[in-house]
Scaffold this motif. Structure first.
Motif, PDB file in Angstrom:
ATOM      1  N   ILE A  37       3.717  14.216   2.761  1.00  0.00           N
ATOM      2  CA  ILE A  37       2.299  14.574   2.756  1.00  0.00           C
ATOM      3  C   ILE A  37       1.704  13.950   4.015  1.00  0.00           C
ATOM      4  O   ILE A  37       1.558  12.739   4.114  1.00  0.00           O
ATOM      5  CB  ILE A  37       1.587  14.062   1.502  1.00  0.00           C
ATOM      6  N   GLY A  38       1.387  14.778   4.997  1.00  0.00           N
ATOM      7  CA  GLY A  38       0.989  14.276   6.299  1.00  0.00           C
ATOM      8  C   GLY A  38      -0.466  14.541   6.631  1.00  0.00           C
ATOM      9  O   GLY A  38      -1.118  15.412   6.052  1.00  0.00           O
ATOM     10  N   ALA A  39      -0.972  13.755   7.574  1.00  0.00           N
ATOM     11  CA  ALA A  39      -2.335  13.924   8.096  1.00  0.00           C
ATOM     12  C   ALA A  39      -2.401  13.240   9.451  1.00  0.00           C
ATOM     13  O   ALA A  39      -1.597  12.340   9.748  1.00  0.00           O
ATOM     14  CB  ALA A  39      -3.372  13.325   7.151  1.00  0.00           C
ATOM     15  N   PHE A  90       6.638   6.488  -1.228  1.00  0.00           N
ATOM     16  CA  PHE A  90       6.503   5.448  -0.210  1.00  0.00           C
ATOM     17  C   PHE A  90       5.247   5.792   0.581  1.00  0.00           C
ATOM     18  O   PHE A  90       5.156   6.861   1.183  1.00  0.00           O
ATOM     19  CB  PHE A  90       7.730   5.402   0.707  1.00  0.00           C
ATOM     20  N   ASP A  91       4.289   4.877   0.602  1.00  0.00           N
ATOM     21  CA  ASP A  91       2.957   5.177   1.101  1.00  0.00           C
ATOM     22  C   ASP A  91       2.754   4.703   2.540  1.00  0.00           C
ATOM     23  O   ASP A  91       3.346   3.713   2.984  1.00  0.00           O
ATOM     24  CB  ASP A  91       1.924   4.502   0.189  1.00  0.00           C
ATOM     25  N   ASN A  92       1.873   5.427   3.266  1.00  0.00           N
ATOM     26  CA  ASN A  92       1.371   5.028   4.580  1.00  0.00           C
ATOM     27  C   ASN A  92       2.465   4.753   5.601  1.00  0.00           C
ATOM     28  O   ASN A  92       2.516   3.695   6.235  1.00  0.00           O
ATOM     29  CB  ASN A  92       0.462   3.797   4.448  1.00  0.00           C
ATOM     30  N   VAL A  93       3.325   5.715   5.800  1.00  0.00           N
ATOM     31  CA  VAL A  93       4.373   5.624   6.807  1.00  0.00           C
ATOM     32  C   VAL A  93       3.813   6.109   8.141  1.00  0.00           C
ATOM     33  O   VAL A  93       3.050   7.074   8.194  1.00  0.00           O
ATOM     34  CB  VAL A  93       5.587   6.479   6.403  1.00  0.00           C
ATOM     35  N   THR A 123      27.276   2.503  -8.452  1.00  0.00           N
ATOM     36  CA  THR A 123      27.039   3.901  -8.132  1.00  0.00           C
ATOM     37  C   THR A 123      25.807   4.369  -8.893  1.00  0.00           C
ATOM     38  O   THR A 123      25.695   4.156 -10.097  1.00  0.00           O
ATOM     39  CB  THR A 123      28.247   4.775  -8.510  1.00  0.00           C
ATOM     40  N   VAL A 124      24.871   4.967  -8.175  1.00  0.00           N
ATOM     41  CA  VAL A 124      23.622   5.399  -8.797  1.00  0.00           C
ATOM     42  C   VAL A 124      23.446   6.905  -8.605  1.00  0.00           C
ATOM     43  O   VAL A 124      24.044   7.513  -7.715  1.00  0.00           O
ATOM     44  CB  VAL A 124      22.407   4.662  -8.195  1.00  0.00           C
ATOM     45  N   VAL A 125      22.621   7.486  -9.470  1.00  0.00           N
ATOM     46  CA  VAL A 125      22.337   8.918  -9.410  1.00  0.00           C
ATOM     47  C   VAL A 125      20.904   9.115  -8.937  1.00  0.00           C
ATOM     48  O   VAL A 125      19.970   8.532  -9.492  1.00  0.00           O
ATOM     49  CB  VAL A 125      22.532   9.572 -10.796  1.00  0.00           C
ATOM     50  N   ASN A 126      20.735   9.926  -7.898  1.00  0.00           N
ATOM     51  CA  ASN A 126      19.401  10.240  -7.409  1.00  0.00           C
ATOM     52  C   ASN A 126      18.997  11.620  -7.925  1.00  0.00           C
ATOM     53  O   ASN A 126      19.371  12.647  -7.362  1.00  0.00           O
ATOM     54  CB  ASN A 126      19.352  10.230  -5.880  1.00  0.00           C
ATOM     55  N   ASP A 127      18.224  11.636  -9.019  1.00  0.00           N
ATOM     56  CA  ASP A 127      17.696  12.894  -9.546  1.00  0.00           C
ATOM     57  C   ASP A 127      16.169  12.891  -9.449  1.00  0.00           C
ATOM     58  O   ASP A 127      15.475  13.496 -10.244  1.00  0.00           O
ATOM     59  CB  ASP A 127      18.141  13.121 -10.994  1.00  0.00           C
ATOM     60  N   ARG A 128      15.660  12.178  -8.428  1.00  0.00           N
ATOM     61  CA  ARG A 128      14.216  12.002  -8.271  1.00  0.00           C
ATOM     62  C   ARG A 128      13.676  12.909  -7.170  1.00  0.00           C
ATOM     63  O   ARG A 128      14.412  13.458  -6.367  1.00  0.00           O
ATOM     64  CB  ARG A 128      13.871  10.550  -7.911  1.00  0.00           C
ATOM     65  N   GLN A 129      12.344  12.986  -7.154  1.00  0.00           N
ATOM     66  CA  GLN A 129      11.656  13.621  -6.038  1.00  0.00           C
ATOM     67  C   GLN A 129      11.040  12.517  -5.200  1.00  0.00           C
ATOM     68  O   GLN A 129      10.193  11.761  -5.674  1.00  0.00           O
ATOM     69  CB  GLN A 129      10.571  14.575  -6.526  1.00  0.00           C
ATOM     70  N   LEU A 130      11.481  12.394  -3.952  1.00  0.00           N
ATOM     71  CA  LEU A 130      10.947  11.373  -3.050  1.00  0.00           C
ATOM     72  C   LEU A 130       9.785  11.945  -2.259  1.00  0.00           C
ATOM     73  O   LEU A 130       9.829  13.092  -1.808  1.00  0.00           O
ATOM     74  CB  LEU A 130      12.032  10.874  -2.101  1.00  0.00           C
ATOM     75  N   ILE A 131       8.735  11.130  -2.113  1.00  0.00           N
ATOM     76  CA  ILE A 131       7.526  11.546  -1.399  1.00  0.00           C
ATOM     77  C   ILE A 131       7.145  10.460  -0.397  1.00  0.00           C
ATOM     78  O   ILE A 131       7.130   9.275  -0.734  1.00  0.00           O
ATOM     79  CB  ILE A 131       6.354  11.777  -2.373  1.00  0.00           C
ATOM     80  N   LEU A 132       6.852  10.870   0.822  1.00  0.00           N
ATOM     81  CA  LEU A 132       6.267   9.976   1.821  1.00  0.00           C
ATOM     82  C   LEU A 132       4.848  10.445   2.106  1.00  0.00           C
ATOM     83  O   LEU A 132       4.589  11.642   2.198  1.00  0.00           O
ATOM     84  CB  LEU A 132       7.045   9.999   3.135  1.00  0.00           C
ATOM     85  N   THR A 133       3.913   9.505   2.265  1.00  0.00           N
ATOM     86  CA  THR A 133       2.618   9.838   2.844  1.00  0.00           C
ATOM     87  C   THR A 133       2.642   9.295   4.267  1.00  0.00           C
ATOM     88  O   THR A 133       3.033   8.151   4.486  1.00  0.00           O
ATOM     89  CB  THR A 133       1.447   9.247   2.059  1.00  0.00           C
ATOM     90  N   ALA A 134       2.240  10.126   5.231  1.00  0.00           N
ATOM     91  CA  ALA A 134       2.493   9.771   6.624  1.00  0.00           C
ATOM     92  C   ALA A 134       1.295  10.054   7.515  1.00  0.00           C
ATOM     93  O   ALA A 134       0.663  11.108   7.410  1.00  0.00           O
ATOM     94  CB  ALA A 134       3.704  10.546   7.137  1.00  0.00           C
ATOM     95  N   ASN A 135       1.000   9.099   8.398  1.00  0.00           N
ATOM     96  CA  ASN A 135      -0.025   9.267   9.423  1.00  0.00           C
ATOM     97  C   ASN A 135       0.649   9.537  10.761  1.00  0.00           C
ATOM     98  O   ASN A 135       1.225   8.626  11.371  1.00  0.00           O
ATOM     99  CB  ASN A 135      -0.888   8.002   9.540  1.00  0.00           C
ATOM    100  N   ASN A 136       0.605  10.779  11.220  1.00  0.00           N
ATOM    101  CA  ASN A 136       1.217  11.138  12.507  1.00  0.00           C
ATOM    102  C   ASN A 136       2.656  10.654  12.636  1.00  0.00           C
ATOM    103  O   ASN A 136       3.079  10.215  13.708  1.00  0.00           O
ATOM    104  CB  ASN A 136       0.386  10.573  13.670  1.00  0.00           C
ATOM    105  N   ALA A 137       3.393  10.702  11.551  1.00  0.00           N
ATOM    106  CA  ALA A 137       4.781  10.233  11.585  1.00  0.00           C
ATOM    107  C   ALA A 137       5.694  11.296  12.163  1.00  0.00           C
ATOM    108  O   ALA A 137       5.419  12.492  12.093  1.00  0.00           O
ATOM    109  CB  ALA A 137       5.243   9.856  10.182  1.00  0.00           C
TER     110      ALA A 137
END
Length: 219
Positions: A37-39, A90-93, A123-137
């Protein structure tokens, strides 16, 4: 969502479409592309959109993205091992985001790493949805092709001073059952149509992306 300054209608459609993924984990299993999610500036509403997604599905919220690869691996392993919520934010990248650990977690459903605070490997299972919020990243390495963007731009000098007609996160929490029912209705319409899927890519995201496109096309 109409009060958010989406850059294009596709940005809003991407945000809506990715909201379906936690409900489709058994129909269109992971891995999933990471939502960014960018801005162009702080205060645009990126964090609010991420918090709305957590309010809808439940999730893990981290105030920053680890910069060290070892810490990134331990952080992801800890989240996948100790939590079950389908959303990880993960917020404010900002700046250049480049991580082989993060990139690997977006293409491999199963991964191995050391458990935080121990020398034991798990060993782990990744069944998640990852989200970054980003400022001009900017995304470096293999991350660029493993994400999907949803961008907003208020185009005002101080976007943090804007007033909204309602508290969007609270509205989602108070109307969670209705919103989930609406998303499930979209999925039901797709099921009754015979679950059509047009897979446009041969990578590991092709099928899940095709399912989401088909569901959105039917509403």
């Amino acid at each position: 969502l109409s009060t958010f300054p989406w850059v294009t209608e596709h940005d809003q459609a991407t945000y809506l479409g990715t909201a379906l993924l936690p409900l489709l984990r058994h129909v269109a299993p992971p891995p999933y592309r990471m939502l960014v999610i960018g801005a162009p500036s702080p205060g645009a509403g990126k964090t609010l959109l991420a918090q709305m997604r957590i309010a809808l599905h439940d999730g893990v919220f981290r105030g920053e993205l680890p910069h060290d690869e070892q810490e990134m691996g331990k952080s992801l392993t800890g989240i996948f091992t100790l939590t079950t919520a389908p959303i990880v934010v993960f917020d404010n990248v900002a700046g250049v985001v480049k991580s082989s650990k993060l990139a690997a977690s977006l293409t491999n459903v199963k991964s191995s790493d050391r458990v935080l605070g121990t020398t034991n490997e798990t060993t782990v299972v990744n069944d998640r949805q990852l989200i970054l919020t980003a400022n001009n990243a900017r995304l470096g390495g293999d991350l660029a092709r493993r994400v999907t963007w949803s961008t907003i731009d208020p185009k005002v000098p101080h976007p943090e001073t804007r007033k909204f007609g309602r508290n969007a996160e609270r509205y989602v929490r108070e109307h969670r059952s209705e919103l989930l029912a609406a998303l499930l209705l979209w999925i039901q319409v797709w099921v009754e149509a015979g679950q059509p899927v047009e897979v446009e890519s041969s990578d590991s995201y092709g099928y899940s992306a095709g399912v989401v496109r088909a569901i959105l096309a039917g509403v």
